[in-house]
Design a protein around this motif. Structure first.
Motif, PDB file in Angstrom:
ATOM      1  N   UNK A   1       0.828  -1.198   0.000  1.00 31.05           N
ATOM      2  CA  UNK A   1       0.000   0.000   0.000  1.00 31.05           C
ATOM      3  C   UNK A   1       0.869   1.257   0.000  1.00 31.05           C
ATOM      4  N   UNK A   2       1.955   1.213   0.735  1.00 26.40           N
ATOM      5  CA  UNK A   2       2.901   2.342   0.772  1.00 26.40           C
ATOM      6  C   UNK A   2       3.501   2.572  -0.617  1.00 26.40           C
ATOM      7  N   UNK A   3       3.910   1.510  -1.299  1.00 24.80           N
ATOM      8  CA  UNK A   3       4.464   1.644  -2.654  1.00 24.80           C
ATOM      9  C   UNK A   3       3.416   2.213  -3.605  1.00 24.80           C
ATOM     10  N   UNK A   4       2.184   1.755  -3.466  1.00 27.34           N
ATOM     11  CA  UNK A   4       1.092   2.231  -4.311  1.00 27.34           C
ATOM     12  C   UNK A   4       0.871   3.730  -4.096  1.00 27.34           C
ATOM     13  N   UNK A   5       0.790   4.155  -2.853  1.00 28.99           N
ATOM     14  CA  UNK A   5       0.575   5.575  -2.564  1.00 28.99           C
ATOM     15  C   UNK A   5       1.742   6.431  -3.047  1.00 28.99           C
ATOM     16  N   UNK A   6       2.952   5.929  -2.904  1.00 31.47           N
ATOM     17  CA  UNK A   6       4.123   6.683  -3.361  1.00 31.47           C
ATOM     18  C   UNK A   6       4.096   6.873  -4.881  1.00 31.47           C
ATOM     19  N   UNK A   7       3.790   5.816  -5.597  1.00 34.87           N
ATOM     20  CA  UNK A   7       3.741   5.904  -7.052  1.00 34.87           C
ATOM     21  C   UNK A   7       2.638   6.869  -7.497  1.00 34.87           C
ATOM     22  N   UNK A   8       1.481   6.762  -6.876  1.00 32.49           N
ATOM     23  CA  UNK A   8       0.373   7.655  -7.213  1.00 32.49           C
ATOM     24  C   UNK A   8       0.716   9.107  -6.886  1.00 32.49           C
ATOM     25  N   UNK A   9       1.329   9.334  -5.732  1.00 31.81           N
ATOM     26  CA  UNK A   9       1.700  10.699  -5.342  1.00 31.81           C
ATOM     27  C   UNK A   9       2.695  11.288  -6.333  1.00 31.81           C
ATOM     28  N   UNK A  10       3.659  10.482  -6.757  1.00 32.28           N
ATOM     29  CA  UNK A  10       4.615  10.961  -7.758  1.00 32.28           C
ATOM     30  C   UNK A  10       3.883  11.357  -9.031  1.00 32.28           C
ATOM     31  N   UNK A  11       2.957  10.526  -9.463  1.00 32.85           N
ATOM     32  CA  UNK A  11       2.209  10.838 -10.676  1.00 32.85           C
ATOM     33  C   UNK A  11       1.414  12.128 -10.527  1.00 32.85           C
ATOM     34  N   UNK A  12       0.797  12.323  -9.376  1.00 29.71           N
ATOM     35  CA  UNK A  12       0.015  13.537  -9.162  1.00 29.71           C
ATOM     36  C   UNK A  12       0.885  14.793  -9.218  1.00 29.71           C
ATOM     37  N   UNK A  13       2.101  14.688  -8.734  1.00 31.95           N
ATOM     38  CA  UNK A  13       2.978  15.852  -8.698  1.00 31.95           C
ATOM     39  C   UNK A  13       3.727  16.042 -10.016  1.00 31.95           C
ATOM     40  N   UNK A  14       4.267  14.980 -10.565  1.00 31.83           N
ATOM     41  CA  UNK A  14       5.209  15.117 -11.680  1.00 31.83           C
ATOM     42  C   UNK A  14       4.641  14.786 -13.052  1.00 31.83           C
ATOM     43  N   UNK A  15       3.546  14.087 -13.118  1.00 31.45           N
ATOM     44  CA  UNK A  15       3.009  13.664 -14.415  1.00 31.45           C
ATOM     45  C   UNK A  15       1.721  14.421 -14.705  1.00 31.45           C
ATOM     46  N   UNK A  16       1.859  15.683 -14.997  1.00 33.28           N
ATOM     47  CA  UNK A  16       0.697  16.532 -15.275  1.00 33.28           C
ATOM     48  C   UNK A  16       0.004  16.154 -16.582  1.00 33.28           C
ATOM     49  N   UNK A  17       0.646  15.301 -17.372  1.00 34.00           N
ATOM     50  CA  UNK A  17       0.023  14.828 -18.610  1.00 34.00           C
ATOM     51  C   UNK A  17      -1.092  13.826 -18.335  1.00 34.00           C
ATOM     52  N   UNK A  18      -1.194  13.352 -17.104  1.00 34.35           N
ATOM     53  CA  UNK A  18      -2.232  12.405 -16.707  1.00 34.35           C
ATOM     54  C   UNK A  18      -3.195  13.142 -15.780  1.00 34.35           C
ATOM     55  N   UNK A  19      -4.475  13.226 -16.137  1.00 39.47           N
ATOM     56  CA  UNK A  19      -5.433  13.908 -15.263  1.00 39.47           C
ATOM     57  C   UNK A  19      -5.481  13.269 -13.878  1.00 39.47           C
ATOM     58  N   UNK A  20      -5.680  14.101 -12.872  1.00 34.87           N
ATOM     59  CA  UNK A  20      -5.711  13.624 -11.481  1.00 34.87           C
ATOM     60  C   UNK A  20      -6.756  12.531 -11.287  1.00 34.87           C
ATOM     61  N   UNK A  21      -7.922  12.680 -11.882  1.00 32.96           N
ATOM     62  CA  UNK A  21      -8.976  11.673 -11.711  1.00 32.96           C
ATOM     63  C   UNK A  21      -8.569  10.331 -12.306  1.00 32.96           C
ATOM     64  N   UNK A  22      -7.793  10.353 -13.378  1.00 31.53           N
ATOM     65  CA  UNK A  22      -7.290   9.103 -13.962  1.00 31.53           C
ATOM     66  C   UNK A  22      -6.304   8.454 -12.996  1.00 31.53           C
ATOM     67  N   UNK A  23      -5.416   9.252 -12.416  1.00 27.56           N
ATOM     68  CA  UNK A  23      -4.445   8.731 -11.450  1.00 27.56           C
ATOM     69  C   UNK A  23      -5.182   8.064 -10.297  1.00 27.56           C
ATOM     70  N   UNK A  24      -6.167   8.753  -9.743  1.00 29.10           N
ATOM     71  CA  UNK A  24      -6.918   8.200  -8.608  1.00 29.10           C
ATOM     72  C   UNK A  24      -7.599   6.898  -9.008  1.00 29.10           C
ATOM     73  N   UNK A  25      -8.308   6.907 -10.136  1.00 26.56           N
ATOM     74  CA  UNK A  25      -9.022   5.702 -10.588  1.00 26.56           C
ATOM     75  C   UNK A  25      -8.075   4.522 -10.798  1.00 26.56           C
ATOM     76  N   UNK A  26      -6.940   4.779 -11.433  1.00 21.27           N
ATOM     77  CA  UNK A  26      -5.981   3.708 -11.726  1.00 21.27           C
ATOM     78  C   UNK A  26      -5.450   3.062 -10.446  1.00 21.27           C
TER      79      UNK A  26
END
Length: 166
Positions: free
Chosen positions: A97-122
């Motif tokens: 769960x920690x690895x999952x949250x870390x990866x998602x948090x990185x995406x939310x901060x650094x991968x602006x090409x992916x909408x936040x709602x897509x990150x959350x859903x994935x």
């Protein structure tokens, strides 16, 4: 059309997220060098679609997730800790769960090409793949809180005090 909006790129990115989660878990448990783990995944675990010959994983996206989490882990962990409910610490959370949250948090901060709602859903879907209990709801709550801090504009809000949006 961005990669996140292109349906052809959805499956390779979803597969890359799962692989990144597994690689981050492996790195935490084993302490093996990150480039060795990334190479192992790309060379031995990733496959190709039998019909098209195309990779089933977005290898560049995968490597970016793993390297990005490791490079910014202190900042990521601080952000996650702020999004947790009172009394919860990152160390108290299951390592997957920690690895999952870390990866998602990185995406939310650094991968602006992916909408936040897509990150959350994935990542909520990934949580469902690994856990049968309340964890997917927990992931949803933490990521929603993080997204509203890190990507307030996508939710029609101003960034909270102390948060800068790029």
């Amino acid at each position: 059309m961005t990669n996140a909006q292109n349906p052809r790129n959805h499956e390779p990115r979803s597969a890359a997220r799962l692989a990144a989660l597994q690689a981050l878990y492996q790195l935490e448990i084993t302490g093996i060098a990150p480039d060795d783990v990334i190479g192992e995944f790309i060379e031995h675990r990733f496959g190709r679609d039998l019909e098209s010959g195309m990779p089933r994983h977005d290898e560049v996206f995968f490597a970016d997730l793993v390297h990005g989490v490791l490079k910014h882990q202190v900042e990521i962990d601080t952000s996650i800790a702020r999004a947790l409910a009172a009394g919860w610490t990152l160390g108290r959370i299951d390592s997957i769960l920690r690895a999952l949250l870390r990866s998602a948090a990185y995406e939310l901060v650094a991968r602006r090409d992916v909408p936040a709602k897509v990150v959350i859903d994935e990542y909520v879907e990934l949580a469902r793949d690994f856990f049968d209990g309340d964890e997917p709801g927990f992931v949803n709550a933490v990521l929603d809180s993080l997204a509203r801090q890190k990507r307030a504009a996508e939710f029609g809000a101003a960034p909270p005090d102390g948060e800068v949006e790029f």
